[in-house]
Design a protein around this motif. Structure first.
Motif, PDB file in Angstrom:
ATOM      1  N   GLY A  83     -25.190  30.239 -30.524  1.00  0.00           N
ATOM      2  CA  GLY A  83     -26.632  30.047 -30.578  1.00  0.00           C
ATOM      3  C   GLY A  83     -27.055  28.596 -30.675  1.00  0.00           C
ATOM      4  N   GLU A  84     -26.498  27.906 -31.637  1.00  0.00           N
ATOM      5  CA  GLU A  84     -26.924  26.529 -31.900  1.00  0.00           C
ATOM      6  C   GLU A  84     -26.487  25.553 -30.824  1.00  0.00           C
ATOM      7  OE1 GLU A  84     -26.044  23.278 -35.365  1.00  0.00           O
ATOM      8  OE2 GLU A  84     -26.476  25.318 -36.010  1.00  0.00           O
ATOM      9  N   HIS A  85     -25.289  25.732 -30.331  1.00  0.00           N
ATOM     10  CA  HIS A  85     -24.725  24.708 -29.447  1.00  0.00           C
ATOM     11  C   HIS A  85     -24.633  25.120 -27.978  1.00  0.00           C
ATOM     12  CE1 HIS A  85     -24.038  22.486 -33.048  1.00  0.00           C
ATOM     13  NE2 HIS A  85     -23.418  23.525 -33.567  1.00  0.00           N
ATOM     14  N   TYR A  86     -24.217  26.315 -27.688  1.00  0.00           N
ATOM     15  CA  TYR A  86     -24.080  26.728 -26.293  1.00  0.00           C
ATOM     16  C   TYR A  86     -25.411  27.146 -25.687  1.00  0.00           C
ATOM     17  CZ  TYR A  86     -19.034  26.390 -26.600  1.00  0.00           C
ATOM     18  OH  TYR A  86     -17.755  25.906 -26.741  1.00  0.00           O
ATOM     19  N   LEU A  87     -26.308  27.715 -26.495  1.00  0.00           N
ATOM     20  CA  LEU A  87     -27.614  28.123 -25.973  1.00  0.00           C
ATOM     21  C   LEU A  87     -28.692  27.074 -26.247  1.00  0.00           C
ATOM     22  CD1 LEU A  87     -27.599  31.925 -26.863  1.00  0.00           C
ATOM     23  CD2 LEU A  87     -27.373  30.881 -24.603  1.00  0.00           C
ATOM     24  N   TRP A  88     -29.038  26.877 -27.535  1.00  0.00           N
ATOM     25  CA  TRP A  88     -30.176  26.024 -27.842  1.00  0.00           C
ATOM     26  C   TRP A  88     -29.957  24.561 -27.471  1.00  0.00           C
ATOM     27  CZ3 TRP A  88     -34.683  27.849 -27.928  1.00  0.00           C
ATOM     28  CH2 TRP A  88     -34.926  29.137 -28.408  1.00  0.00           C
ATOM     29  N   TYR A  89     -28.821  24.002 -27.773  1.00  0.00           N
ATOM     30  CA  TYR A  89     -28.610  22.594 -27.443  1.00  0.00           C
ATOM     31  C   TYR A  89     -28.706  22.388 -25.935  1.00  0.00           C
ATOM     32  CZ  TYR A  89     -26.885  17.826 -27.626  1.00  0.00           C
ATOM     33  OH  TYR A  89     -26.768  16.463 -27.505  1.00  0.00           O
ATOM     34  N   SER A  90     -28.142  23.290 -25.162  1.00  0.00           N
ATOM     35  CA  SER A  90     -28.230  23.183 -23.700  1.00  0.00           C
ATOM     36  C   SER A  90     -29.670  23.292 -23.213  1.00  0.00           C
ATOM     37  CB  SER A  90     -27.389  24.273 -23.026  1.00  0.00           C
ATOM     38  OG  SER A  90     -26.030  24.072 -23.267  1.00  0.00           O
ATOM     39  N   ARG A  91     -30.431  24.164 -23.846  1.00  0.00           N
ATOM     40  CA  ARG A  91     -31.845  24.316 -23.458  1.00  0.00           C
ATOM     41  C   ARG A  91     -32.629  23.048 -23.756  1.00  0.00           C
ATOM     42  NH1 ARG A  91     -32.261  30.193 -26.355  1.00  0.00           N
ATOM     43  NH2 ARG A  91     -31.420  31.424 -24.618  1.00  0.00           N
ATOM     44  N   PHE A  92     -32.437  22.493 -24.944  1.00  0.00           N
ATOM     45  CA  PHE A  92     -33.176  21.290 -25.321  1.00  0.00           C
ATOM     46  C   PHE A  92     -32.675  20.058 -24.573  1.00  0.00           C
ATOM     47  CE2 PHE A  92     -34.493  23.773 -29.030  1.00  0.00           C
ATOM     48  CZ  PHE A  92     -35.816  23.398 -29.131  1.00  0.00           C
ATOM     49  N   LYS A  93     -31.391  19.843 -24.539  1.00  0.00           N
ATOM     50  CA  LYS A  93     -30.818  18.611 -23.983  1.00  0.00           C
ATOM     51  C   LYS A  93     -30.895  18.563 -22.462  1.00  0.00           C
ATOM     52  CE  LYS A  93     -28.153  14.863 -24.088  1.00  0.00           C
ATOM     53  NZ  LYS A  93     -28.625  13.606 -24.581  1.00  0.00           N
ATOM     54  N   ALA A  94     -30.551  19.674 -21.806  1.00  0.00           N
ATOM     55  CA  ALA A  94     -30.425  19.648 -20.347  1.00  0.00           C
ATOM     56  C   ALA A  94     -31.348  20.617 -19.622  1.00  0.00           C
ATOM     57  CB  ALA A  94     -28.970  19.940 -19.966  1.00  0.00           C
ATOM     58  N   GLY A  95     -32.138  21.386 -20.357  1.00  0.00           N
ATOM     59  CA  GLY A  95     -33.009  22.363 -19.721  1.00  0.00           C
ATOM     60  C   GLY A  95     -32.243  23.510 -19.081  1.00  0.00           C
ATOM     61  N   ILE A  96     -31.027  23.745 -19.555  1.00  0.00           N
ATOM     62  CA  ILE A  96     -30.166  24.776 -18.978  1.00  0.00           C
ATOM     63  C   ILE A  96     -30.094  25.956 -19.939  1.00  0.00           C
ATOM     64  CG2 ILE A  96     -27.799  25.346 -18.302  1.00  0.00           C
ATOM     65  CD1 ILE A  96     -27.469  22.352 -17.610  1.00  0.00           C
ATOM     66  N   SER A  97     -30.362  27.141 -19.427  1.00  0.00           N
ATOM     67  CA  SER A  97     -30.208  28.354 -20.215  1.00  0.00           C
ATOM     68  C   SER A  97     -28.938  29.052 -19.758  1.00  0.00           C
ATOM     69  CB  SER A  97     -31.414  29.279 -20.023  1.00  0.00           C
ATOM     70  OG  SER A  97     -32.548  28.739 -20.644  1.00  0.00           O
ATOM     71  N   GLN A  98     -27.910  28.895 -20.547  1.00  0.00           N
ATOM     72  CA  GLN A  98     -26.640  29.529 -20.210  1.00  0.00           C
ATOM     73  C   GLN A  98     -26.724  31.035 -20.429  1.00  0.00           C
ATOM     74  OE1 GLN A  98     -23.009  27.648 -21.445  1.00  0.00           O
ATOM     75  NE2 GLN A  98     -24.098  25.808 -22.073  1.00  0.00           N
ATOM     76  N   THR A  99     -25.904  31.749 -19.697  1.00  0.00           N
ATOM     77  CA  THR A  99     -25.816  33.193 -19.870  1.00  0.00           C
ATOM     78  C   THR A  99     -24.560  33.478 -20.666  1.00  0.00           C
ATOM     79  OG1 THR A  99     -26.886  33.503 -17.733  1.00  0.00           O
ATOM     80  CG2 THR A  99     -25.765  35.406 -18.670  1.00  0.00           C
ATOM     81  N   ILE A 100     -24.758  33.717 -21.943  1.00  0.00           N
ATOM     82  CA  ILE A 100     -23.634  34.000 -22.840  1.00  0.00           C
ATOM     83  C   ILE A 100     -24.134  34.946 -23.933  1.00  0.00           C
ATOM     84  CG2 ILE A 100     -24.095  31.930 -24.208  1.00  0.00           C
ATOM     85  CD1 ILE A 100     -21.056  31.683 -24.687  1.00  0.00           C
ATOM     86  N   ALA A 101     -23.376  35.971 -24.206  1.00  0.00           N
ATOM     87  CA  ALA A 101     -23.778  36.952 -25.210  1.00  0.00           C
ATOM     88  C   ALA A 101     -23.761  36.332 -26.605  1.00  0.00           C
ATOM     89  CB  ALA A 101     -22.844  38.158 -25.159  1.00  0.00           C
ATOM     90  N   LEU A 102     -24.692  36.755 -27.437  1.00  0.00           N
ATOM     91  CA  LEU A 102     -24.824  36.211 -28.785  1.00  0.00           C
ATOM     92  C   LEU A 102     -23.639  36.544 -29.684  1.00  0.00           C
ATOM     93  CD1 LEU A 102     -28.612  36.923 -29.389  1.00  0.00           C
ATOM     94  CD2 LEU A 102     -27.543  34.742 -28.805  1.00  0.00           C
ATOM     95  N   ASP A 103     -22.851  37.542 -29.302  1.00  0.00           N
ATOM     96  CA  ASP A 103     -21.687  37.921 -30.103  1.00  0.00           C
ATOM     97  C   ASP A 103     -20.362  37.477 -29.473  1.00  0.00           C
ATOM     98  OD1 ASP A 103     -21.646  39.682 -27.972  1.00  0.00           O
ATOM     99  OD2 ASP A 103     -21.396  41.484 -29.198  1.00  0.00           O
ATOM    100  N   THR A 104     -20.441  36.524 -28.545  1.00  0.00           N
ATOM    101  CA  THR A 104     -19.233  36.013 -27.901  1.00  0.00           C
ATOM    102  C   THR A 104     -18.340  35.326 -28.923  1.00  0.00           C
ATOM    103  OG1 THR A 104     -20.376  35.691 -25.800  1.00  0.00           O
ATOM    104  CG2 THR A 104     -18.357  34.417 -26.135  1.00  0.00           C
ATOM    105  N   MET A 105     -17.070  35.634 -28.867  1.00  0.00           N
ATOM    106  CA  MET A 105     -16.085  34.983 -29.738  1.00  0.00           C
ATOM    107  C   MET A 105     -15.513  33.791 -28.969  1.00  0.00           C
ATOM    108  SD  MET A 105     -16.014  36.587 -32.654  1.00  0.00           S
ATOM    109  CE  MET A 105     -14.453  36.382 -33.480  1.00  0.00           C
ATOM    110  N   ILE A 106     -16.101  32.621 -29.167  1.00  0.00           N
ATOM    111  CA  ILE A 106     -15.641  31.402 -28.509  1.00  0.00           C
ATOM    112  C   ILE A 106     -14.230  31.072 -28.989  1.00  0.00           C
ATOM    113  CG2 ILE A 106     -16.037  28.921 -28.225  1.00  0.00           C
ATOM    114  CD1 ILE A 106     -18.195  30.518 -26.836  1.00  0.00           C
ATOM    115  N   HIS A 107     -14.020  31.191 -30.283  1.00  0.00           N
ATOM    116  CA  HIS A 107     -12.715  30.893 -30.880  1.00  0.00           C
ATOM    117  C   HIS A 107     -12.265  32.062 -31.743  1.00  0.00           C
ATOM    118  CE1 HIS A 107     -12.629  26.696 -29.664  1.00  0.00           C
ATOM    119  NE2 HIS A 107     -13.856  26.545 -30.142  1.00  0.00           N
ATOM    120  N   THR A 108     -11.053  32.471 -31.555  1.00  0.00           N
ATOM    121  CA  THR A 108     -10.468  33.471 -32.447  1.00  0.00           C
ATOM    122  C   THR A 108      -9.556  32.799 -33.464  1.00  0.00           C
ATOM    123  OG1 THR A 108      -8.688  33.858 -30.857  1.00  0.00           O
ATOM    124  CG2 THR A 108     -10.598  35.351 -30.757  1.00  0.00           C
TER     125      THR A 108
END
Length: 164
Positions: free
Chosen positions: A53-78
């Motif tokens: 949420g904070e980095h892959y979605l919101w930061y991309s939206r604010f910094k680059a105007g990009i809305s990535q398509t990624i589920a909110l429950d994605t496990m980036i790191h296990t």
């Protein structure tokens, strides 16, 4: 809201993330990954949600105007260490970003696409404050879970950061 207050919130986000991560380093892996009834089930799941949420979605939206398509429950790191490291490293990005925002941008709106594809336009500053409030919300959930598991938790109130 002026830029100074946004910078305080960004600094708080870094500080609270660091303190939380320090306390989580000693938690046993079985407790870190255990379903403890949080919205994103485990401490690991909730931290991954914060990263998404904070980095892959919101930061991309604010910094680059990009809305990535990624589920909110994605496990980036296990892997616990990788997850904690990335959260800490990325938290500092907000400071330099906010430093570069001009007043006209702050007074305007942010238009972005939700994960569902719906386009929204919201007040820029209020939406940026949502990012920091969202982190506070989920850190609170995590500290409640950590306490329930019998581990000590740090104080994460803003005033403790100001005292330091």
């Amino acid at each position: 809201m002026d830029k100074k207050m946004l910078l305080i919130m960004a600094e708080y986000n870094i500080w609270a993330t660091r303190r939380l991560i320090q306390s989580l380093e000693s938690i046993r892996d079985e407790d870190f990954y255990k379903d403890v009834g949080l919205y994103f089930k485990s401490i690991a799941g909730t931290l991954n949600h914060l990263l998404v949420g904070e980095h892959y979605l919101w930061y991309s939206r604010f910094k680059a105007g990009i809305s990535q398509t990624i589920a909110l429950d994605t496990m980036i790191h296990t892997e616990k260490e990788a997850l904690l490291n990335e959260l800490q490293q990325k938290s500092v990005n907000w400071i330099s970003f906010i430093d570069q925002i001009d007043e006209t941008t702050l007074e305007g709106n942010l238009t972005y696409k939700r994960v569902s594809g719906q386009e929204l336009t919201l007040p820029y500053v209020a939406t940026l404050m949502h990012v920091f409030n969202h982190g506070t919300h989920h850190r609170g959930q995590i500290t409640a879970a950590v306490t329930a598991l019998g581990y000590p938790c740090p104080e994460l109130d803003v005033v403790y950061m100001l005292i330091e």
